[in-house]
Design an enzyme around this catalytic site. Sequence first.
Site, PDB file in Angstrom:
ATOM      1  N   ALA A   8      44.013  76.042  36.433  1.00 52.42           N
ATOM      2  CA  ALA A   8      45.308  76.747  36.497  1.00 52.42           C
ATOM      3  C   ALA A   8      45.948  76.990  35.136  1.00 52.42           C
ATOM      4  CB  ALA A   8      46.306  76.031  37.412  1.00 52.42           C
ATOM      5  N   ALA A   9      45.283  76.573  34.044  1.00 55.70           N
ATOM      6  CA  ALA A   9      45.862  76.844  32.716  1.00 55.70           C
ATOM      7  C   ALA A   9      45.939  78.359  32.478  1.00 55.70           C
ATOM      8  CB  ALA A   9      45.043  76.162  31.627  1.00 55.70           C
ATOM      9  N   GLY A  10      44.909  79.079  32.902  1.00 50.90           N
ATOM     10  CA  GLY A  10      44.924  80.544  32.748  1.00 50.90           C
ATOM     11  C   GLY A  10      46.000  81.183  33.615  1.00 50.90           C
ATOM     12  N   ASP A  11      46.172  80.662  34.824  1.00 48.74           N
ATOM     13  CA  ASP A  11      47.216  81.204  35.724  1.00 48.74           C
ATOM     14  C   ASP A  11      48.589  80.977  35.104  1.00 48.74           C
ATOM     15  OD1 ASP A  11      45.105  81.659  37.512  1.00 48.74           O
ATOM     16  OD2 ASP A  11      45.341  79.668  38.381  1.00 48.74           O
ATOM     17  N   ASN A  26      50.889  80.580  25.572  1.00 46.07           N
ATOM     18  CA  ASN A  26      49.962  79.536  25.105  1.00 46.07           C
ATOM     19  C   ASN A  26      50.527  78.148  25.406  1.00 46.07           C
ATOM     20  OD1 ASN A  26      48.107  81.318  24.058  1.00 46.07           O
ATOM     21  ND2 ASN A  26      48.554  80.908  21.909  1.00 46.07           N
ATOM     22  N   LYS A  84      44.620  81.349  42.607  1.00 45.86           N
ATOM     23  CA  LYS A  84      45.111  81.982  41.378  1.00 45.86           C
ATOM     24  C   LYS A  84      46.463  82.677  41.579  1.00 45.86           C
ATOM     25  CE  LYS A  84      40.503  82.509  39.547  1.00 45.86           C
ATOM     26  NZ  LYS A  84      40.512  81.242  38.826  1.00 45.86           N
ATOM     27  N   ALA A 107      48.780  82.095  43.956  1.00 43.39           N
ATOM     28  CA  ALA A 107      49.818  81.103  44.234  1.00 43.39           C
ATOM     29  C   ALA A 107      50.194  80.328  42.975  1.00 43.39           C
ATOM     30  CB  ALA A 107      49.316  80.146  45.308  1.00 43.39           C
ATOM     31  N   GLN A 161      47.671  67.910  32.627  1.00 45.20           N
ATOM     32  CA  GLN A 161      47.847  67.189  33.892  1.00 45.20           C
ATOM     33  C   GLN A 161      46.728  67.563  34.865  1.00 45.20           C
ATOM     34  OE1 GLN A 161      50.566  65.152  34.290  1.00 45.20           O
ATOM     35  NE2 GLN A 161      51.314  65.745  32.258  1.00 45.20           N
ATOM     36  N   ASP A 213      42.718  68.451  32.536  1.00 39.99           N
ATOM     37  CA  ASP A 213      42.172  69.331  33.577  1.00 39.99           C
ATOM     38  C   ASP A 213      42.663  70.751  33.279  1.00 39.99           C
ATOM     39  OD1 ASP A 213      41.434  70.677  35.855  1.00 39.99           O
ATOM     40  OD2 ASP A 213      42.712  69.538  37.226  1.00 39.99           O
ATOM     41  N   ASN A 239      45.185  79.034  47.963  1.00 39.59           N
ATOM     42  CA  ASN A 239      44.113  78.108  48.371  1.00 39.59           C
ATOM     43  C   ASN A 239      44.628  76.684  48.435  1.00 39.59           C
ATOM     44  OD1 ASN A 239      42.217  80.202  48.157  1.00 39.59           O
ATOM     45  ND2 ASN A 239      41.683  79.663  46.056  1.00 39.59           N
ATOM     46  N   GLY A 282      45.138  68.741  38.444  1.00 37.48           N
ATOM     47  CA  GLY A 282      45.513  69.544  39.610  1.00 37.48           C
ATOM     48  C   GLY A 282      46.101  70.882  39.223  1.00 37.48           C
TER      49      GLY A 282
HETATM   50  O1  RIB Z   1      42.665  79.320  38.569  1.00 37.26           O
HETATM   51  C1  RIB Z   1      42.538  78.111  39.256  1.00 37.26           C
HETATM   52  C2  RIB Z   1      42.403  78.368  40.727  1.00 37.26           C
HETATM   53  O2  RIB Z   1      41.187  79.034  40.975  1.00 37.26           O
HETATM   54  C3  RIB Z   1      42.346  77.119  41.583  1.00 37.26           C
HETATM   55  O3  RIB Z   1      43.614  76.656  41.950  1.00 37.26           O
HETATM   56  C4  RIB Z   1      41.457  77.531  42.745  1.00 37.26           C
HETATM   57  O4  RIB Z   1      42.124  77.590  43.961  1.00 37.26           O
HETATM   58  C5  RIB Z   1      40.869  78.879  42.352  1.00 37.26           C
HETATM   59  O5  RIB Z   1      41.516  79.902  43.008  1.00 37.26           O
END
Ligand code: RIB
Length: 300
Positions: free
Chosen positions: A242-245, A269, A39, A41, A278, A239, A10, A280
């Site tokens: 994306a912490a979970g990703d 962790n 998620k 990417a 950070q 922010d 995304n 974004g």
């Molecule tokens: O996990 C975070 C992501 O969820 C964001 O980057 C957004 O694009 C959504 O897919």
Amino acid sequence: MKIAVIGSINMDIVMKVHRLPEKGETLMASDYRTVPGGKGANQAVAAARLGASVAMIGALGNDAFGDTLLKGFQDEGLNVEGIQRTTGASGNALITVDDQGDNTILVYPGANGDITPQWIHQQEKLIQEADWVMLQLEIPMNCVVAAAKLAKKHGKKVILNPAPAAELPPELYTFLDLLTPNETELALLTGITGSEAGMQELLKRGVKTIVVTLGSKGSMAKNGDGTFTAEPYAIKAVDTTAAGDAFNAGLVVALAEERPLQEALAFANAVGALTATQMGAQHSLPLRGQVDDFMKSYQA
Ligand code: RIB
């Protein structure tokens, strides 16, 4: 270590607000940016920055966002042979982030929604070359099932991050080495409140190891060897997008390095915590050296 990530790509449109808006309310934002996200990417870029050789399998639209996102992957050294371009728009996410680093996310799937199981099968070579296959739920569910099944046919390890939360077809559980819900997703999947009982239920459905992310309380895992917990790292969240990703990527990279589950949880962790410091999605994903230094400084 080779990882194939099959999932969403995304462009995130991010606005920073003092607090999240109420229904019907208009708020003024103090910051606006477009940031590569999705998620799938995010997991792919995070794993590459941690030292993995990564193939991204997904779809982009025929638009300027698609061009930018593809170039971003190339700059990160990802294998992009598994990315198809469709005739429509690329996936987009509208994200608001408040002063505590919490967010709301709305996703328009765009090209991510055009992926088909047939097309997943055409990516068999990339799946065959990987040690681990990483999946999430921002592409059609039948594609997630097809990818997991294909990966298992080739004896690959499979991780599913069940986000955004959705019910899973029963057969999917049986293909999973790792399932990584947060507490809300765990409750939705099982109908059970309480992590311990929920994790036990998912093991019964056929998953080998369950890892639950507990936000500011760290993470815990359960498998046939027992229950493992890892303490959180105290950070100031700017922010959490994306912490979970990033956590998922850290977990897989550490396990692919054959580190014990307990150590892998602590590493994951740390990767997730650093990401939350950070703004974004992909802009915030740490490099391997930053994670190692952070963990050392924390122990010191
Ligand atoms: O996990 C975070 C992501 O969820 C964001 O980057 C957004 O694009 C959504 O897919």
